[in-house]
Design a protein around this motif. Structure first.
Motif, PDB file in Angstrom:
ATOM      1  N   UNK A  62     -31.295  12.842 -83.754  1.00  0.00           N
ATOM      2  CA  UNK A  62     -31.432  14.129 -84.448  1.00  0.00           C
ATOM      3  C   UNK A  62     -30.321  15.089 -84.053  1.00  0.00           C
ATOM      4  N   UNK A  63     -30.055  15.155 -82.764  1.00  0.00           N
ATOM      5  CA  UNK A  63     -29.059  16.112 -82.278  1.00  0.00           C
ATOM      6  C   UNK A  63     -27.669  15.782 -82.822  1.00  0.00           C
ATOM      7  N   UNK A  64     -27.391  14.508 -83.020  1.00  0.00           N
ATOM      8  CA  UNK A  64     -26.095  14.113 -83.600  1.00  0.00           C
ATOM      9  C   UNK A  64     -26.012  14.405 -85.102  1.00  0.00           C
ATOM     10  N   UNK A  65     -27.090  14.844 -85.686  1.00  0.00           N
ATOM     11  CA  UNK A  65     -27.087  15.100 -87.121  1.00  0.00           C
ATOM     12  C   UNK A  65     -27.292  13.865 -87.957  1.00  0.00           C
ATOM     13  N   UNK A  66     -27.926  12.834 -87.379  1.00  0.00           N
ATOM     14  CA  UNK A  66     -28.100  11.571 -88.081  1.00  0.00           C
ATOM     15  C   UNK A  66     -29.474  11.446 -88.736  1.00  0.00           C
ATOM     16  N   UNK A  67     -30.194  12.564 -88.803  1.00  0.00           N
ATOM     17  CA  UNK A  67     -31.465  12.599 -89.520  1.00  0.00           C
ATOM     18  C   UNK A  67     -31.513  13.902 -90.320  1.00  0.00           C
ATOM     19  N   UNK A  68     -32.626  14.136 -90.985  1.00  0.00           N
ATOM     20  CA  UNK A  68     -32.803  15.374 -91.750  1.00  0.00           C
ATOM     21  C   UNK A  68     -33.616  16.398 -90.960  1.00  0.00           C
ATOM     22  N   UNK A  69     -33.573  16.322 -89.639  1.00  0.00           N
ATOM     23  CA  UNK A  69     -34.322  17.265 -88.792  1.00  0.00           C
ATOM     24  C   UNK A  69     -33.885  18.700 -89.072  1.00  0.00           C
ATOM     25  N   UNK A  70     -34.835  19.622 -89.185  1.00  0.00           N
ATOM     26  CA  UNK A  70     -34.485  21.018 -89.464  1.00  0.00           C
ATOM     27  C   UNK A  70     -34.070  21.771 -88.206  1.00  0.00           C
ATOM     28  N   UNK A  71     -33.174  22.700 -88.355  1.00  0.00           N
ATOM     29  CA  UNK A  71     -32.826  23.593 -87.264  1.00  0.00           C
ATOM     30  C   UNK A  71     -34.066  24.377 -86.844  1.00  0.00           C
ATOM     31  N   UNK A  72     -34.202  24.589 -85.542  1.00  0.00           N
ATOM     32  CA  UNK A  72     -35.357  25.308 -85.023  1.00  0.00           C
ATOM     33  C   UNK A  72     -36.461  24.416 -84.509  1.00  0.00           C
ATOM     34  N   UNK A  73     -36.330  23.109 -84.701  1.00  0.00           N
ATOM     35  CA  UNK A  73     -37.338  22.165 -84.232  1.00  0.00           C
ATOM     36  C   UNK A  73     -37.344  22.121 -82.703  1.00  0.00           C
ATOM     37  N   UNK A  74     -38.518  22.284 -82.087  1.00  0.00           N
ATOM     38  CA  UNK A  74     -38.665  22.126 -80.643  1.00  0.00           C
ATOM     39  C   UNK A  74     -38.773  20.635 -80.348  1.00  0.00           C
ATOM     40  N   UNK A  75     -37.863  20.123 -79.528  1.00  0.00           N
ATOM     41  CA  UNK A  75     -37.749  18.690 -79.303  1.00  0.00           C
ATOM     42  C   UNK A  75     -38.709  18.208 -78.209  1.00  0.00           C
ATOM     43  N   UNK A  76     -38.848  16.889 -78.110  1.00  0.00           N
ATOM     44  CA  UNK A  76     -39.516  16.298 -76.968  1.00  0.00           C
ATOM     45  C   UNK A  76     -40.821  15.597 -77.277  1.00  0.00           C
ATOM     46  N   UNK A  77     -40.825  14.268 -77.152  1.00  0.00           N
ATOM     47  CA  UNK A  77     -42.048  13.496 -77.397  1.00  0.00           C
ATOM     48  C   UNK A  77     -42.479  12.681 -76.182  1.00  0.00           C
ATOM     49  N   UNK A  78     -41.796  12.816 -75.054  1.00  0.00           N
ATOM     50  CA  UNK A  78     -42.172  12.091 -73.838  1.00  0.00           C
ATOM     51  C   UNK A  78     -42.735  13.110 -72.853  1.00  0.00           C
ATOM     52  N   UNK A  79     -44.070  13.180 -72.776  1.00  0.00           N
ATOM     53  CA  UNK A  79     -44.745  14.307 -72.143  1.00  0.00           C
ATOM     54  C   UNK A  79     -45.760  13.834 -71.101  1.00  0.00           C
ATOM     55  N   UNK A  80     -45.703  14.458 -69.923  1.00  0.00           N
ATOM     56  CA  UNK A  80     -46.710  14.283 -68.886  1.00  0.00           C
ATOM     57  C   UNK A  80     -47.091  15.672 -68.403  1.00  0.00           C
ATOM     58  N   UNK A  81     -48.375  15.959 -68.269  1.00  0.00           N
ATOM     59  CA  UNK A  81     -48.729  17.330 -67.936  1.00  0.00           C
ATOM     60  C   UNK A  81     -50.085  17.494 -67.289  1.00  0.00           C
ATOM     61  N   UNK A  82     -50.376  18.762 -66.966  1.00  0.00           N
ATOM     62  CA  UNK A  82     -51.656  19.168 -66.380  1.00  0.00           C
ATOM     63  C   UNK A  82     -52.422  19.978 -67.414  1.00  0.00           C
ATOM     64  N   UNK A  83     -53.675  19.642 -67.622  1.00  0.00           N
ATOM     65  CA  UNK A  83     -54.504  20.361 -68.582  1.00  0.00           C
ATOM     66  C   UNK A  83     -54.842  21.744 -68.028  1.00  0.00           C
ATOM     67  N   UNK A  84     -54.508  22.789 -68.787  1.00  0.00           N
ATOM     68  CA  UNK A  84     -54.853  24.150 -68.368  1.00  0.00           C
ATOM     69  C   UNK A  84     -55.872  24.796 -69.295  1.00  0.00           C
TER      70      UNK A  84
END
Length: 403
Positions: A62-84
């Protein structure tokens, strides 16, 4: 509530760390959110404080411009976290739990989810089967390269770690459960890797390295990794793989014969995808190179796992066919050899619990295999630049300094 910051796609070649809205248990309208998902209530969801979130090669497309991703998209699908915070309808996940988030957004209720095909859930994306966080055409779910994020369908999706202290001790391994470890493992399983197998892995980026490590876990006798980058090949060699420098050699079969005594392998894994380059001295883009090479070197009746990403629209492709996802694949070779192909995104939930157990009991060392490298949220743009240059590192963002 606290403020929130995230890595935002700003257009071809650009990412910035920006102030973003603190998440609520609703998918509000925003960049990439289809009309049918805007305003979707998620009382079945939770709010996570991010412990770790990783930069993925798929983000780079996406960052290379090789998809139709829109500007303003918050990236990141690899997530580990604490439930708050947990929504009204959440029963089995509690505040304070440490969890891994599959990159597939999945409802747990549709036909596909009930048969464990969570990568093609039909309820989370009005545009097509399958959803993901922070990714183009995947339902508009806000990405997790941030400080906080909302995760829907928490009871179904989230993998809870049994002990917090143990989890933090193994966090660089456990952070890989959201995507690349199950993806590499799925590639190996799809390719039929088993005890004594000989395997060719195309690509020594993080997914390729994860696939190679997974093939070893499944009992492969020889794992051969091909790539254009010497640094990445050195990383593959560090945990016992044979390697082929594709910058120097354009005939993969000949190189395999030098290693195995015959120019074929039992199975192969495509960890490159649609941004492939030609082998040998001509390094122009050749998006079907990996697929055609695998059909050449996999034995008759052999299997190929294809977790590498392919798209239906590639605006940066070098020819009009490839711009529409149409590649010049020598399918007749695969047909005549009665080969098997398994494609598509990985159904993470099919594998992540077993792989967690392998990590916690010292049977898998995925962080070492992919060279996990911790950076801060503010260092994420530089991490994208470094990753794009081909460094052999898997960047792990630590937004709260918890590591």
């Amino acid at each position: 509530m606290a403020d929130n910051r995230g890595v935002v796609y700003t257009g071809s070649g650009g990412v910035e760390v920006k102030d973003i809205k603190f998440p609520d248990l609703i998918l509000e309208n925003g960049p990439g959110v289809p009309e049918g998902n805007a305003g979707r209530k998620c009382e079945h969801g939770v709010i996570l404080k991010i412990i770790t979130t990783n930069i993925c090669g798929s983000d780079q497309h996406m960052v290379r411009g090789r998809t139709t991703a829109p500007s303003g998209l918050v990236l990141g699908h690899e997530i580990t976290g604490e439930v708050i915070e947990a929504g009204r309808d959440v029963e089995f996940i509690s505040k304070g739990d440490f969890v891994s988030v599959p990159f597939n957004v999945a409802c747990g209720r549709c036909k596909m989810c009930k048969r464990q095909d969570t990568h093609i859930c039909t309820h989370v994306n009005p545009q097509q089967p399958g959803g993901a966080y922070g990714y183009v055409d995947m339902g508009g779910w806000v990405g997790g390269q941030s400080e906080y994020v909302m995760i829907p369908y928490a009871d179904f999706q989230l993998l809870k770690f049994p002990d917090k202290d143990q989890a933090m001790d193994k966090i660089l391994d456990l952070t890989m459960l959201s995507d690349i470890f199950p993806t590499g493992y799925h590639g190996a399983v799809s390719a039929g890797v088993t005890t004594g197998s000989t395997v060719y892995v195309a690509g020594a980026g993080p997914v390729g390295l994860a696939a190679a490590h997974s093939a070893q876990l499944l009992g492969a006798a020889v794992v051969i990794v091909g790539d254009l980058k010497p640094e990445r090949l050195k990383q593959a060699e560090s945990f016992g793989c044979e390697t082929i420098n594709l910058k120097k050699h354009d005939n993969v079969g000949e190189q395999i014969e030098q290693i195995l005594g015959e120019p074929v392998v039992d199975s192969a894994i495509d960890a490159v995808g649609f941004e492939a380059y030609g082998h040998g001295t001509d390094h122009k883009e050749a998006p079907a190179t990996v697929l055609n090479t695998m059909m050449d070197v996999v034995e008759a009746g052999g299997k190929m796992g294809i977790p590498g990403l392919y798209v239906v629209e590639d605006p940066g492709a070098s020819d009009k066919d490839a711009q529409q996802g149409s590649l010049k694949v020598n399918f007749g070779v695969g047909w005549s050899k009665a080969q098997h192909f398994v494609t598509g995104q990985t159904p993470v939930m099919k594998y992540h619990r077993q792989l967690m157990n392998a990590i916690l009991n010292g049977k898998a060392n995925i962080a070492k295999a992919v060279n996990a490298t911790v950076i801060s949220l503010d260092e994420a743009p530089q991490g994208y630049d470094d990753f794009d240059s081909g460094v052999s590192k898997k960047f792990v963002i630590d937004p709260h300094g918890m590591l």
